[in-house]
Design a protein around this motif. Structure first.
Motif, short mmCIF file in Angstrom:
data_model
loop_
_atom_site.label_atom_id
_atom_site.label_comp_id
_atom_site.label_asym_id
_atom_site.label_seq_id
_atom_site.Cartn_x
_atom_site.Cartn_y
_atom_site.Cartn_z
N ALA A 1 0.83 -1.20 0.00
CA ALA A 1 0.00 0.00 0.00
C ALA A 1 0.87 1.26 0.00
O ALA A 1 0.61 2.21 -0.75
CB ALA A 1 -0.94 -0.01 1.21
N SER A 2 1.90 1.27 0.84
CA SER A 2 2.82 2.41 0.84
C SER A 2 3.51 2.57 -0.50
O SER A 2 3.74 3.69 -0.99
CB SER A 2 3.87 2.25 1.95
OG SER A 2 3.30 2.40 3.22
N LEU A 3 3.84 1.44 -1.13
CA LEU A 3 4.47 1.48 -2.44
C LEU A 3 3.52 2.07 -3.48
O LEU A 3 3.93 2.91 -4.30
CB LEU A 3 4.90 0.08 -2.87
CG LEU A 3 5.44 -0.04 -4.30
CD1 LEU A 3 6.71 0.77 -4.46
CD2 LEU A 3 5.68 -1.49 -4.66
N GLY B 1 1.83 11.65 -10.42
CA GLY B 1 0.93 12.81 -10.33
C GLY B 1 -0.52 12.41 -10.23
O GLY B 1 -1.41 13.20 -10.58
N GLU B 2 -0.81 11.21 -9.71
CA GLU B 2 -2.19 10.73 -9.67
C GLU B 2 -2.78 10.76 -8.26
O GLU B 2 -3.87 10.27 -8.04
CB GLU B 2 -2.26 9.30 -10.22
CG GLU B 2 -1.86 9.19 -11.68
CD GLU B 2 -2.21 7.83 -12.26
OE1 GLU B 2 -3.09 7.15 -11.69
OE2 GLU B 2 -1.63 7.46 -13.29
N MET B 3 -2.05 11.30 -7.29
CA MET B 3 -2.56 11.34 -5.92
C MET B 3 -3.15 12.70 -5.60
O MET B 3 -2.49 13.73 -5.74
CB MET B 3 -1.42 11.03 -4.93
CG MET B 3 -1.21 9.55 -4.70
SD MET B 3 -2.66 8.71 -4.03
CE MET B 3 -2.84 9.52 -2.46
N LYS B 4 -4.39 12.70 -5.17
CA LYS B 4 -5.03 13.93 -4.70
C LYS B 4 -5.01 13.89 -3.18
O LYS B 4 -5.56 12.97 -2.56
CB LYS B 4 -6.46 14.01 -5.21
CG LYS B 4 -7.22 15.24 -4.72
CD LYS B 4 -8.66 15.20 -5.19
CE LYS B 4 -9.43 16.40 -4.64
NZ LYS B 4 -10.86 16.35 -5.04
N GLU B 5 -4.35 14.87 -2.56
CA GLU B 5 -4.26 14.89 -1.11
C GLU B 5 -5.61 15.31 -0.53
O GLU B 5 -6.11 16.40 -0.78
CB GLU B 5 -3.17 15.85 -0.64
CG GLU B 5 -1.76 15.33 -0.85
CD GLU B 5 -1.50 14.02 -0.11
OE1 GLU B 5 -2.26 13.69 0.83
OE2 GLU B 5 -0.54 13.32 -0.46
N LEU B 6 -6.20 14.39 0.25
CA LEU B 6 -7.52 14.64 0.83
C LEU B 6 -7.43 15.32 2.19
O LEU B 6 -8.40 15.90 2.66
CB LEU B 6 -8.27 13.31 0.97
CG LEU B 6 -8.47 12.55 -0.35
CD1 LEU B 6 -9.13 11.22 -0.09
CD2 LEU B 6 -9.31 13.38 -1.31
N ALA C 1 -16.74 6.56 5.27
CA ALA C 1 -16.34 5.18 4.92
C ALA C 1 -15.15 4.70 5.74
O ALA C 1 -14.87 3.50 5.79
CB ALA C 1 -16.01 5.10 3.43
N ILE C 2 -14.45 5.65 6.41
CA ILE C 2 -13.28 5.27 7.21
C ILE C 2 -13.69 4.35 8.36
O ILE C 2 -12.87 3.62 8.92
CB ILE C 2 -12.53 6.52 7.71
CG1 ILE C 2 -11.02 6.25 7.83
CG2 ILE C 2 -13.09 7.01 9.02
CD1 ILE C 2 -10.32 6.22 6.52
N LYS C 3 -14.98 4.37 8.72
CA LYS C 3 -15.47 3.51 9.81
C LYS C 3 -15.36 2.03 9.45
O LYS C 3 -15.35 1.17 10.32
CB LYS C 3 -16.93 3.85 10.13
CG LYS C 3 -17.11 5.20 10.81
CD LYS C 3 -18.56 5.44 11.21
CE LYS C 3 -19.47 5.59 10.01
NZ LYS C 3 -20.86 5.93 10.41
N GLU C 4 -15.33 1.73 8.14
CA GLU C 4 -15.32 0.34 7.70
C GLU C 4 -13.95 -0.32 7.83
O GLU C 4 -13.83 -1.54 7.72
CB GLU C 4 -15.79 0.24 6.25
CG GLU C 4 -17.22 0.72 6.04
CD GLU C 4 -17.62 0.69 4.58
OE1 GLU C 4 -16.78 0.25 3.74
OE2 GLU C 4 -18.74 1.11 4.26
N MET C 5 -12.90 0.48 8.04
CA MET C 5 -11.54 -0.09 8.13
C MET C 5 -11.08 -0.15 9.57
O MET C 5 -11.53 0.59 10.44
CB MET C 5 -10.54 0.70 7.30
CG MET C 5 -10.26 2.09 7.82
SD MET C 5 -8.66 2.75 7.29
CE MET C 5 -7.53 1.78 8.28
N SER D 1 -2.01 4.17 5.94
CA SER D 1 -3.11 3.21 5.93
C SER D 1 -4.44 3.90 5.68
O SER D 1 -5.29 3.39 4.94
CB SER D 1 -3.16 2.43 7.26
OG SER D 1 -3.61 3.24 8.32
N MET D 2 -4.62 5.10 6.27
CA MET D 2 -5.85 5.88 6.05
C MET D 2 -5.90 6.42 4.63
O MET D 2 -6.95 6.39 3.97
CB MET D 2 -5.93 7.03 7.05
CG MET D 2 -5.91 6.62 8.51
SD MET D 2 -7.44 5.80 9.03
CE MET D 2 -7.09 5.53 10.77
N ARG D 3 -4.78 6.93 4.15
CA ARG D 3 -4.74 7.46 2.78
C ARG D 3 -5.08 6.37 1.78
O ARG D 3 -5.80 6.60 0.80
CB ARG D 3 -3.35 8.03 2.48
CG ARG D 3 -2.99 9.29 3.25
CD ARG D 3 -1.54 9.67 3.01
NE ARG D 3 -1.31 10.08 1.64
CZ ARG D 3 -0.17 9.86 0.97
NH1 ARG D 3 0.81 9.20 1.54
NH2 ARG D 3 -0.04 10.28 -0.27
#
Length: 541
Positions: free
Chosen positions: A379-381, A390-395, A455-459, A512-514
Motif C-alpha cells: 500500500a505504501s508502495l 501525479g495521480e494522488m489527490k491529497e484529501l 467510509a473510514i469507519k469500515e476499516m 493506511s488511512m490514505r
C-alpha cells in the motif's frame, strides 16, 4: 497400473497434534467443509469419545452432506481381550463415520516394548479389530505404525502384519514412517518389494517430516505403487509435522501426471491452505512451495525482466494452476522492470523509456537505505508510485500531533493523542484516548477523518509490528513499523521508519488511512465507468 490417487487428509486429527494448534468443534467443521470443497477423498475427523470436541464434530459433521468420506481414528483392541467388548472400537462404530482408520503395531520392537505382548497376540489384535469393524459395515484403513522401521528390523514380521490386515478385510494397507527417519530410496525399494509379497493389495503411504523428506518419501512411495496418500494441509503435525498435502497434490498432479483432485479444484489449493492457516491461527511460511505468498515472488531486476518476457524463465509452473499469483517485489535490488510490472498491476501507466521510472527507483533505493521496506508494504508502495505519476489527490494535510502518556502509582497507564489536520480547507482538531499511544493516535486520526469521510469507519488495524533496525544503538535505535489494515473486502500493509516509534507508527497509520480513502475514490470512479444493471438497461434501450 491406475494413475488415480486417493487423498486422505488428517489435518483434523494428526495435524492437531502439532505444537500450538488447537481447534474447536466449529473450527473443525469449517475446515472439513473447506477440505471437501478442495476435493479430498477422506477427512479424518479425530478420535471419537476421546474429548468433547471430537464427539461434537462427529455428531454435527453428518449434517453437512460432504462428498468426502468422514473417517474416525482408533487403535486395535487391547491385548488379551475381545474386539466386540472394546470401548475404543465401539466408539468408532457409534460415531457414524463411514470409514475407520485403525492403527496397529508392525515393528516387533514396539510389540515387545510398548504393547508388552507377543508377536502372535499382536497379529490377533489386528485381525480381530479389522474383522469386527468390517462386520459393522465400515470401510477400514489399516495404518501400520512404524512400518518402515519394522521392515528394516524384521521384514518377515512387518509383512505378516500387512497380510493379516488384508486377510481380515482391510480396504487399505497404509505404510507409516512414524518416526520420519526413512530415506526416499529406502521407501521406494520397500514399497516395490511389497508388490511381490502382497499382490492385489491397496497400498497407502503416511510419512512424517523429521528429516524434511515427508513429501519426497510420499512421492517415492506413489511411484513405487502406493495409491493412497495421507497428509495434512500445510504439513501440520507432531514434532516436525506430517507430509504436506499442499506440496504433494500439485507435484503428483502437475509433475507426475497422477489424477488427484482435478484441474479446477487444484486452483483452490492456495486459498484452502491460507484459510486453514487462519482458522488454526498459525503463521503460514511465506516461502512455502506452491501456496506461499513468496512462492512466485521475484525481486532481482534481471529475473523480473526475464519473467515479463516469459514467466517460464523463473517459474516452474503457472501460479494460477494452484490458485496463487506472480508477485514482483520492489526493493533496493529492483530494476526498472520491477517498477513497470508493479505499476501495471496497479493499473498505472509507466513509460520505462522516460526518466520517471528511474527517479522512482532511485527514491525507493534511498528510502530502503533509510530502513524502509516495500516488500511487505504494497500500500505504501502504491501511494509512492501514484504520487510519482501525479495521480494522488491529497484529501487531508497533517498539521501536528501531541501525545500525553501518564502513569500514576496504583493506576494503569493513560494514553491520549491530540491531532490537528487540514481537511478541505478546514482546520480539524481532535483528541482521543487509547490502549497505548498508537491506539490513541489511531482513534484521534479516525475521529478527525470520519466527519468528512464516513467510509473510514469500515476499516480497522489488524496487525502491528515493530522492528529495531540498529540494535547497537539500543534505545536510540531507528525502528520500522509495519501496519496491516482491513476493511470488509481487502487488507493492505503500510510502513513507517523513524528513530521515534511514535513517529514511525504515525507514518504507517497515515498511509493506511490514505490508502483506504484512495480505494474508496477508485471504486467510485469504477462505478461511474461501469454502469449498474439498471443503467445498462437504460443505455441498451
Amino acid at each position: 497400473m491406475s494413475k488415480s490417487i486417493s487423498i486422505f487428509d488428517t489435518t483434523l486429527r494428526d495435524g492437531t497434534q502439532g505444537e500450538g494448534i488447537s481447534l474447536s468443534a466449529d473450527d473443525k467443521l469449517k475446515i472439513a467443509k473447506k477440505l471437501d470443497d478442495l476435493g479430498v477423498h477422506y477427512i479424518e475427523g479425530g478420535i471419537p469419545g476421546s474429548n468433547s470436541k471430537d464427539i461434537e464434530f462427529f455428531k454435527r459433521v453428518q449434517q453437512l452432506g460432504l462428498s468426502a468420506k468422514i473417517t474416525a481414528f482408533g487403535s486395535t483392541r487391547r491385548k488379551d481381550s475381545q474386539a466386540d467388548q472394546d470401548a475404543n472400537l465401539k466408539r468408532i462404530i457409534e460415531s457414524g463415520a463411514q470409514a475407520a482408520t485403525l492403527v496397529g503395531k508392525s515393528w516387533d520392537f514396539h510389540v515387545h516394548t510398548a504393547l508388552q505382548t507377543t508377536l502372535e497376540e499382536n497379529l490377533a489384535m489386528i485381525y480381530d479389530s479389522i474383522a469386527y469393524l468390517k462386520q459393522q459395515g465400515l470401510e477400514v484403513i489399516f495404518d501400520a505404525e512404524h512400518f518402515f522401521d519394522g521392515y528394516k528390523n524384521n521384514p518377515e514380521y512387518a509383512v505378516s502384519v500387512l497380510k493379516k490386515a488384508q486377510e481380515a478385510g482391510a480396504d487399505w494397507l497404509v505404510m507409516c514412517d512414524t518416526n520420519g527417519g526413512t530415506l526416499p530410496h529406502e521407501i521406494s525399494s520397500i514399497v516395490t518389494t511389497l508388490h511381490t509379497d502382497i499382490p492385489q493389495a491397496n497400498l497407502g503411504i503416511h510419512t512424517h517430516n523429521d528429516c524434511e523428506l515427508a513429501v519426497a518419501n510420499t512421492l517415492s512411495a506413489v511411484q513405487a505403487g502406493a495409491r493412497q496418500v495421507q497428509g495434512t494441509i500445510n504439513g501440520y503435525g507432531e514434532r516436525c509435522g506430517n507430509a504436506n498435502l499442499c506440496s504433494i497434490i500439485p507435484s503428483l498432479q502437475l509433475k507426475l501426471g497422477y489424477e488427484c483432485i482435478g484441474e479446477e479444484r487444484l486452483k483452490q489449493l492456495t486459498n484452502t491452505a491460507r484459510y486453514i492457516s487462519e482458522i488454526a491461527n498459525v503463521h503460514m511460511p511465506i516461502n512455502q512451495p506452491y501456496v506461499g505468498n513468496a512462492a512466485f515472488a521475484h525481486k532481482g531486476g534481471i529475473h523480473v525482466s526475464a519473467i515479463l518476457r516469459d514467466s517460464r524463465t523463473y517459474e516452474h509452473i503457472v501460479p494460477e494452476w494452484v490458485g496463487n499469483k506472480q508477485r514482483v517485489l520492489v526493493s533496493d535490488l529492483s530494476g526498472q522492470s520491477n517498477i513497470v510490472s508493479k505499476a501495471h498491476d496497479m493499473g498505472l501507466d509507466f513509460d520505462q523509456t522516460n526518466e520517471q521510472s528511474r527517479k522512482v527507483i532511485d527514491k525507493i533505493k534511498d528510502l530502503e537505505h533509510q530502513g524502509y521496506t516495500f516488500e511487505a508494504a504494497d500500500a505504501s508502495l502504491e501511494l509512492l508510485l501514484r504520487e510519482a505519476g501525479g495521480e494522488m489527490k491529497e484529501l487531508f494535510t497533517f498539521e501536528s500531533f501531541k501525545m500525553l502518556v501518564e502513569k500514576t502509582a496504583g493506576r494503569p497507564v493513560v494514553s491520549e493523542a491530540f491531532v490537528k489536520l487540514n481537511i478541505a480547507g478546514n482546520n480539524v482538531y481532535t483528541a482521543a484516548e487509547g490502549n497505548g499511544p498508537v491506539n490513541a493516535l489511531d482513534n484521534a486520526l479516525r475521529k478527525a477523518l470520519v466527519q468528512y469521510f464516513p467510509a473510514i469507519k469500515e476499516m480497522h488495524l489488524s496487525d502491528y509490528k515493530v522492528r529495531v533496525l540498529d540494535e547497537k544503538d539500543a534505545t536510540a535505535a531507528k525502528v520500522r513499523v509495519l501496519i496491516e489494515s482491513r476493511d470488509i473486502n481487502n487488507s493492505w500493509n503500510t510502513v513507517g521508519v523513524s528513530g521515534n516509534v511514535i513517529e514511525a507508527s504515525w507514518e504507517a497509520l497515515v498511509d493506511s488511512m490514505r490508502y483506504a480513502l484512495l480505494g474508496q475514490i477508485l471504486q467510485k470512479e469504477r462505478d461511474v465507468e461501469e454502469p449498474s444493471a439498471d443503467q445498462r438497461g437504460l443505455i441498451n434501450h
